[in-house]
Motif scaffolding. Structure first.
Motif, short mmCIF file in Angstrom:
data_model
loop_
_atom_site.label_atom_id
_atom_site.label_comp_id
_atom_site.label_asym_id
_atom_site.label_seq_id
_atom_site.Cartn_x
_atom_site.Cartn_y
_atom_site.Cartn_z
N TYR A 173 13.83 55.53 -45.36
CA TYR A 173 14.17 55.83 -43.97
C TYR A 173 15.49 56.55 -43.84
CZ TYR A 173 17.61 52.06 -43.21
OH TYR A 173 18.71 51.27 -43.24
N ASN A 174 15.58 57.25 -42.74
CA ASN A 174 16.72 58.07 -42.43
C ASN A 174 17.06 57.89 -40.96
OD1 ASN A 174 18.51 60.25 -43.12
ND2 ASN A 174 16.86 60.80 -44.58
N TYR A 175 18.31 57.60 -40.67
CA TYR A 175 18.65 57.47 -39.25
C TYR A 175 19.54 58.62 -38.85
CZ TYR A 175 20.16 55.60 -34.80
OH TYR A 175 20.41 55.45 -33.47
N GLN A 191 17.42 59.02 -33.71
CA GLN A 191 16.06 59.09 -34.23
C GLN A 191 15.97 58.46 -35.62
OE1 GLN A 191 14.34 62.98 -35.23
NE2 GLN A 191 12.73 62.49 -33.74
N LEU A 192 14.92 57.66 -35.77
CA LEU A 192 14.69 57.00 -37.06
C LEU A 192 13.44 57.63 -37.69
CD1 LEU A 192 15.49 54.50 -38.87
CD2 LEU A 192 13.76 53.25 -37.59
N ILE A 193 13.62 58.14 -38.89
CA ILE A 193 12.49 58.78 -39.57
C ILE A 193 12.07 57.92 -40.76
CG2 ILE A 193 11.69 60.86 -40.80
CD1 ILE A 193 13.90 62.38 -39.22
N LEU A 194 10.83 57.50 -40.74
CA LEU A 194 10.31 56.66 -41.81
C LEU A 194 9.29 57.45 -42.60
CD1 LEU A 194 9.55 53.52 -39.62
CD2 LEU A 194 11.44 53.71 -41.23
N LYS A 195 9.36 57.34 -43.92
CA LYS A 195 8.39 58.04 -44.76
C LYS A 195 7.80 57.08 -45.78
CE LYS A 195 10.25 62.68 -44.48
NZ LYS A 195 11.16 63.65 -45.10
N THR A 196 6.49 57.11 -45.88
CA THR A 196 5.84 56.33 -46.93
C THR A 196 4.58 57.06 -47.36
OG1 THR A 196 4.93 54.18 -47.57
CG2 THR A 196 4.53 54.87 -45.31
N LYS A 197 4.29 56.99 -48.66
CA LYS A 197 3.13 57.70 -49.21
C LYS A 197 3.10 59.11 -48.62
CE LYS A 197 1.39 53.18 -49.62
NZ LYS A 197 1.55 52.19 -48.60
N ASP A 198 2.00 59.48 -47.94
CA ASP A 198 1.98 60.83 -47.38
C ASP A 198 2.19 60.83 -45.86
OD1 ASP A 198 -0.30 59.47 -46.98
OD2 ASP A 198 -1.67 61.09 -47.50
N LYS A 199 2.81 59.75 -45.35
CA LYS A 199 2.96 59.65 -43.89
C LYS A 199 4.43 59.75 -43.47
CE LYS A 199 -1.29 58.13 -42.57
NZ LYS A 199 -2.12 58.63 -41.48
N GLU A 200 4.60 60.30 -42.28
CA GLU A 200 5.93 60.33 -41.70
C GLU A 200 5.86 59.87 -40.24
OE1 GLU A 200 8.33 63.94 -42.24
OE2 GLU A 200 9.27 63.50 -40.32
N ILE A 201 6.78 58.95 -39.88
CA ILE A 201 6.80 58.41 -38.52
C ILE A 201 8.19 58.64 -37.94
CG2 ILE A 201 6.31 56.35 -37.14
CD1 ILE A 201 5.76 55.05 -40.07
N ARG A 202 8.25 59.03 -36.68
CA ARG A 202 9.55 59.18 -36.03
C ARG A 202 9.64 58.29 -34.79
NH1 ARG A 202 11.34 65.45 -36.75
NH2 ARG A 202 10.88 65.47 -38.98
N LEU A 203 10.74 57.56 -34.73
CA LEU A 203 10.97 56.68 -33.58
C LEU A 203 12.31 57.04 -32.95
CD1 LEU A 203 10.19 54.19 -36.12
CD2 LEU A 203 9.31 53.44 -33.94
N ARG A 204 12.34 57.09 -31.62
CA ARG A 204 13.61 57.29 -30.92
C ARG A 204 14.06 55.96 -30.37
NH1 ARG A 204 14.09 62.06 -27.97
NH2 ARG A 204 15.41 60.98 -26.46
N MET A 205 15.34 55.68 -30.54
CA MET A 205 15.87 54.42 -30.02
C MET A 205 15.69 54.39 -28.49
SD MET A 205 16.81 52.82 -32.70
CE MET A 205 15.65 53.69 -33.74
N GLY A 206 15.15 53.31 -27.98
CA GLY A 206 14.93 53.17 -26.54
C GLY A 206 13.65 53.81 -26.03
N SER A 207 12.92 54.49 -26.93
CA SER A 207 11.70 55.18 -26.49
C SER A 207 10.45 54.39 -26.85
CB SER A 207 11.64 56.57 -27.14
OG SER A 207 10.31 57.07 -27.08
N LYS A 208 9.50 54.35 -25.92
CA LYS A 208 8.27 53.59 -26.14
C LYS A 208 7.16 54.45 -26.74
CE LYS A 208 8.87 49.85 -22.83
NZ LYS A 208 8.27 49.16 -21.69
N VAL A 225 4.03 61.95 -37.31
CA VAL A 225 4.16 63.39 -37.57
C VAL A 225 2.96 63.92 -38.35
CG1 VAL A 225 5.66 65.16 -38.58
CG2 VAL A 225 6.66 63.10 -37.56
N THR A 226 2.58 63.19 -39.39
CA THR A 226 1.51 63.68 -40.25
C THR A 226 0.16 63.75 -39.55
OG1 THR A 226 1.83 61.48 -41.20
CG2 THR A 226 2.30 63.34 -42.61
N GLN A 281 3.69 44.48 -36.05
CA GLN A 281 2.32 44.05 -35.74
C GLN A 281 1.39 45.22 -35.45
OE1 GLN A 281 4.10 41.31 -32.71
NE2 GLN A 281 2.27 40.13 -33.15
N ASP A 282 1.90 46.22 -34.71
CA ASP A 282 1.01 47.27 -34.19
C ASP A 282 1.12 48.61 -34.91
OD1 ASP A 282 0.43 45.32 -32.33
OD2 ASP A 282 1.83 46.12 -30.83
N ILE A 283 2.33 48.97 -35.33
CA ILE A 283 2.52 50.32 -35.89
C ILE A 283 2.39 50.33 -37.41
CG2 ILE A 283 4.06 52.33 -35.98
CD1 ILE A 283 3.16 51.68 -33.10
#
Ligand SMILES: [Zn+2]
Length: 387
Positions: free
Chosen positions: A78-80, A86-103, A108-109, A135-137
């Protein structure tokens, strides 16, 4: 006079003390967080694999980002990005971006956005993830199911394969027989101080499991559908006639000792430790009582009981042990079988819990999860694959 002076000086200090209090309250309100309890992570077998300090923020439990790598997915990086929050998470071939305070969570992938009920937040200077994320993501990326028990602050991680299995056997229906003990005016079972009656509780739990199971594709037969008397023989006959793959007998407990509490789980083992030497040895020694039938299913009964034990240990505070006894109630059942005592009606804590419909519902969900995991374990096992 002296005491009067002291009193006056105390009065003079009062506004100051009140001010300090107000400042404290405002500080807590605006910051809105407090250190929550330690969250324990347990695996499918109920073993604790990690612990983490959580933070309670706006009534939601938050965990540090590192926990993903440490507990869920070692490949996750992860990278903040501070200016963008913005928090960028990477695993295997996936990339997820989360913004603090954003629902909104950006996957990305997959070029799509997924909603999250509680947003990630910067808390005490570092990005934190809400329990919903796990639980969900997270299950979108990792082949896991994440269960959270807020009462005990436990998080359970189950591999998706153990949960869903392969659906090749979809045509085969999994039949479970649930036996709510007692029933009818002549057999109430045990009674609690708060007016609870065993026959009603076990029927409520059985019916709840049955109604919840409709979404899962199981068939659940009950040995009684209402408050009616059923002899042991009648129960066994209807059970064997329905040819289930699993039998669960539900009971409650009562004791002269108010301290006895908690759930008890039993399987029938003719060679098991005797429950009451005086009573049962004699019965077993008698001719004409056949306890071999259920004994043939000892291994499967133990397999299922272990799964159920893990589920219940996730659900409840008191450690549940599995006991093996020669049990006449299960002896003639031609399928894997357990006897579950849901609590002591003689104990105030247990009786209060069992009088609560939410507790009954959560208990039923735990039992249903164990059935689902057991069904999947049989479908996945090589022994049954070639049948
Ligand atoms: Zn009973």
């Amino acid at each position: 006079m002296k005491t009067h002076n002291n009193y006056n000086s105390l009065l003079r200090q009062y506004p100051f003390l009140i001010l300090i209090h107000l400042i404290l309250i405002i500080f807590i309100k605006t910051h809105g967080y407090a250190q929550a309890q330690t969250v324990r992570f347990v695996n499918i077998n109920g073993e604790v694999i990690a612990e983490a300090e959580s933070v309670l923020h706006n009534k939601s439990v938050y965990l540090p980002v590192d926990i993903i790598k440490d507990v869920f997915d070692p490949e996750m990086t992860y990278n903040y990005h501070l200016p963008k929050k913005q928090l960028i998470l990477k695993t295997k071939d996936k990339e997820i971006r989360l913004r603090m305070g954003s629902k909104t969570v950006n996957i990305v992938t997959d070029k799509k956005n997924v909603p999250i009920n509680v947003p990630p937040q910067v808390i005490q200077g570092r990005p934190m993830l809400p329990m919903n994320f796990f639980q969900d993501i997270l299950p979108i990326f990792d082949d896991i199911v994440v269960l959270y028990n807020p009462n005990l602050q436990r998080v359970r991680i189950i591999p998706k394969t153990a949960w869903e299995g392969n659906n090749d056997e979809a045509g085969k229906q999994f039949i479970v027989i649930i036996d709510p003990g007692h029933g009818g005016a002549e057999d109430n079972g045990c009674k609690g101080q708060n007016g609870l009656v065993e026959k009603d509780i076990v029927l409520a739990v059985a019916k709840k499991i049955q109604s919840l199971s409709k979404q899962e594709g199981f068939i659940i037969h009950l040995t009684r559908e209402q408050d009616q008397y059923r002899s042991r023989i009648q129960r066994v006959q209807s059970t064997n006639k329905n040819q289930g793959q699993l039998f669960i007998s539900l009971h409650c407990n009562a004791s002269y000792s108010e301290n006895q509490k908690g759930i008890r789980l039993y399987i029938n083992n003719p060679n098991g430790q005797l429950r009451s030497k005086a009573g049962i040895t004699k019965v077993i020694g008698q001719k004409g009582i056949n306890i071999l039938n259920q004994a043939n299913y000892l291994k499967q009964s133990k397999d299922y009981a272990t799964i159920l034990q893990n589920e219940l240990n996730f659900f409840t505070e008191d450690k549940i042990t599995l006991k093996e006894f020669p049990m006449i109630a299960l002896a003639d059942v031609y399928m894997p079988a357990v006897l579950l005592e849901l609590g002591f009606l003689s104990n105030t804590d247990d009786a209060t819990k069992l009088a609560n419909p939410d507790y009954i519902s959560e208990l039923a969900k735990s039992i249903l999860r164990s059935i689902k995991l057991y069904e999947t374990s049989i479908n996945n096992s090589p022994d049954t694959a070639n049948e």
